[in-house]
Enzyme design. Structure first.
Site: not given
Ligand code: ARG
Length: 466
Positions: A164, A285, A291, A298
């Site tokens: 979970h 970024s 970043k 992704e």
């Protein structure tokens, strides 16, 4: 829109046609824009067919020699980029045959004896998918190797295992990576299954009914590396199960890659920090200088959508098609080509990330300090040392966890006297099972997470898969 009387009718099938097709007819009909990717397969199949025709005395050996030489010349024209693909000639089969006619004249016209574009395209496409399967298998083996290498390096690296996505029990990072080796192993099994069923040769089925020429289907099948000729001519030209099976196994594989990609996204996030990727597999970024984003992960996660879409797309094309060939089936190629491109890119990126990653044991340890991942070990100790029924041990452990939570400390930092207020029979032997190290080391069952088992499993995986 009218037929274009100034346009010539197709030289390969236009005998009964006076004019050429409307521009839009040509546009919707032509597949050369994408099926030129099967040129190598088309040439190989034509060569096998020509050799067989000559061996059976259906064409002369002089014609066969001229045909083979012409086909070789076309192969080098395609390789060097000199070949001019023409939309007016619809597809790869007619582009090749027309060019052969330009090169060798009349003998070219004998190549299409005893075959049809229907068995031709079925053969070419099977050969193409077979190559794609072999490519996929090699890329999957490379990913397994990268995973096994990292698993060996991290056989002792402890992290919380999750269910979970909640801290569950300590596992080793190596064990976690080996789970993916198993998943990829099943993917390779599906690749092998698909290849085995695919490997029958449709060439010689003709348009749909077979042919009256005395062809030798076993000979062409063998020349093209097929196990045997396909048994039923109608099925041979209408079957696209092999493409669907490829897309289905690609979908399961893409789903697996998306799960690993998601783990990369989680592991590299600030909240977890279990893993770092180098500059090679991250991006910055344009506004936030701090970043380091896991874009490749992704995108692997996202590209799954295309692959699933292609499976559903082709299933929908094939659904309800009456036997035998229908032009609908020309829509089979783009989804397969695009899936191959997507898979190869995603596999290369995933293997790259696995090789690039560095585990951060301090952050994994910090995560183990919260979440009470050794609570099961405590309950098991109560069962083993005190003879308590497991249900009761579960309850007592729950109360001990609540105590640790109130004191904001891990289970192994509770003091014995405090524990005895809940269960007086607990002794200090309990502390031998409460650390994550002890917990993982104790899970020595076959397939378990104990470092010694992980090292054995990694060695066994090398034997089984590489
Ligand atoms: N380009 C066609 C395809 O990809 C080849 C077969 C054409 N057959 C036909 N009967 N028109 O399916």
């Amino acid at each position: 829109m009218k037929s274009d009387p100034s346009a010539p009718s197709n030289p390969l099938w236009g005998g009964r046609f006076a004019g050429g097709p409307a521009a839009v007819m040509q546009e919707i009909n032509a597949s050369i824009g994408f099926d030129k990717r099967m040129a190598a397969q088309d040439l190989a199949a034509s060569k096998a067919h020509a050799n067989m025709l000559a061996a059976q005395g259906i064409i002369s050996s002089a014609d066969a020699v001229a045909i083979i030489e012409g086909l070789d010349r076309i192969a080098s024209e395609i390789e060097t980029g000199a070949f001019r693909f023409k939309t007016a000639l619809e597809d790869i089969h007619m582009n090749v045959e027309q060019r052969l006619a330009d090169l060798i004249g009349e003998a070219a016209g004998r190549l299409h004896t005893g075959r049809s574009r229907n068995d031709q395209v079925a053969t070419d496409f099977r050969l193409w998918v077979r190559d794609a399967l072999d490519r996929t298998d090699r890329a999957l083996a490379a990913l397994q190797e990268a995973l096994i290498d990292q698993a060996e390096r991290n056989a002792d690296t402890l992290m919380p295992g999750f269910t979970h996505l909640q801290s569950a029990q300590p596992v080793t990072f190596g064990h976690h990576l080996l789970a993916y080796v198993e998943m990829i192993g099943r993917d390779r099994g599906r690749v092998a299954d698909c290849r085995r069923r695919l490997n029958e040769c449709p060439l010689g089925a003709g348009a749909l009914a077979g042919t009256s020429f005395p062809i030798d289907r076993a000979m062409t099948a063998q020349a093209l590396g097929f196990d045997r000729p396909s048994a039923n001519s109608l099925d041979s030209v209408s079957d696209r199960d092999f493409a669907l099976e490829y897309l289905a196994l690609a979908s399961i594989l893409a789903m697996h890659l998306s799960r690993l990609a998601e783990e990369f996204v989680l592991w590299t996030s600030e909240g977890f920090g279990f893993v770092t990727l180098t500059d090679a597999f991250t991006t910055g970024s344009s506004i936030m200088p701090q970043k380091r984003n896991p874009d490749a992960a992704e995108l692997v996660r996202a590209k799954t959508g295309r692959v699933f879409g292609h499976l559903l797309g082709l299933l929908t094309v094939m659904k309800g098609l009456p036997l035998a060939y229908a032009k609908d089936m020309q829509e089979d190629k783009e989804p397969v080509f695009e899936t191959d491109e997507t898979l190869m890119l995603c596999l290369a990126a995933t293997t790259g990330m696995v090789r690039d990653l560095t585990a951060v044991p301090e952050r994994m340890e910090a995560a183990l300090a919260g979440g009470f991942p050794t609570a099961t070990d405590l309950a098991d100790w109560l069962v083993r040392a005190l003879g308590m029924p497991f249900r009761q041990a579960h309850h007592v452990t729950g109360r001990l966890v609540a105590l640790a939570e109130a004191q904001a400390c891990p289970l192994e930092a509770l003091d014995l006297a405090a524990m005895q207020t809940i269960e007086p029979k607990i002794t200090d032997d309990v502390f031998t099972v409460l650390t994550p190290e002890a917990s993982a080391a104790s899970r020595t069952s076959f397939g378990g997470t104990a470092p010694e088992r992980v090292r054995e499993a990694a060695a066994a995986a090398r034997e089984r898969f590489l």
